[in-house]
Design a protein around this motif. Structure first.
Motif: not given
Length: 264
Positions: A104-111
């Motif tokens: 998750d490197q797209d700025g999502s919370r989990p990442g």
């Protein structure tokens, strides 16, 4: 008018947790490496990085690889040894955290949360190691010097450009960026968490309470953040140094009260 952002509060709370979590002590085989020069790491980790990136921008790419290689093992050590409540069987949890940060490197919370936890774990390990490796007085002076140098660089508009280069740098091949933490629009550098963990490490070594200073850091940081009403960037190491000074002042007050008590 008050400045407040929930995203920033998440990072500030994580920084405060870095004060509360480090335990004390180092392995016996590392005691031979004790020395005052370890305290120099604190101010140099900011000044050297900023000067290095300013002079040689490719330094940022090297640092992303250093972060990628060292932060996950540092987090594993925290889960298995360095923090309060650590258990050896918790150490492998660093692997799924790295996997989530990678996926998750797209700025999502989990990442973002996984990256934040990895950074927290690694600095907690460093905080415990430095607390046991350096003379505590020099470590305290180093922490204050770190905050002073950070403030000079930020308010002198010297840090912002190299820091932006560092935050944008990536190790390549789709690998995750672990050199700083972000939560939606808020961000905090590795050194800010590092400073808090060193404070926690030295408090643990002195067998002082850590929870109250952690809460104090949260309060002081929220007050310090009111400067965001007038500036865009603040040195988050300064509240750590303020809490350190408050802890030392309170310790002196309590010491004097104990001395004066028999006379009363």
């Amino acid at each position: 008018m008050l400045w407040f952002e929930w995203d920033n509060l998440v990072l500030t709370g994580a920084q405060a947790a870095c004060v509360a979590l480090p335990a004390a002590g180092v392995p016996r085989f590392l005691e031979r490496f004790r020395g005052g020069w370890w305290a120099l790491i604190l101010p140099l980790c900011i000044v050297a990085v900023i000067v290095g990136i300013d002079q040689v921008p490719d330094t940022a790419n090297v640092l992303t690889w250093v972060a990628l290689l060292l932060i996950p093992p540092g987090c594993a050590l925290a889960l298995g040894w360095a923090m309060h409540g650590a258990r050896w069987w918790l150490a492998p949890l660093a692997i799924p955290l790295l996997a989530i940060a990678w996926a998750d490197q797209d700025g999502s919370r989990p990442g973002q949360v996984a990256t934040l936890l990895l950074i927290m774990g690694s600095v907690i390990t460093l905080g415990r190691l430095l607390g046991g490796a350096a003379p505590l007085l020099l470590l305290k002076l180093g922490l204050i010097a770190m905050a002073v140098s950070d403030a000079i660089l930020v308010f002198g508009n010297t840090l912002q450009a190299p820091n932006a280069v560092l935050e944008a740098a990536a190790p390549g091949a789709g690998l995750p960026q672990l050199q700083s933490a972000a939560f939606h629009y808020a961000s905090m550098g590795y050194g800010d968490f590092f400073a808090a963990a060193v404070l926690g490490g030295l408090l643990a070594t002195e067998r002082r309470p850590q929870l109250i200073p952690a809460v104090a850091l949260l309060v002081v940081s929220l007050c310090w953040d009111q400067l965001f009403l007038t500036v865009d960037t603040l040195p988050a190491t300064v509240p750590v140094a303020i809490v350190l000074v408050l802890v030392e002042v309170w310790a002196q007050v309590r010491r004097r009260r104990r001395v004066a008590a028999p006379d009363g």
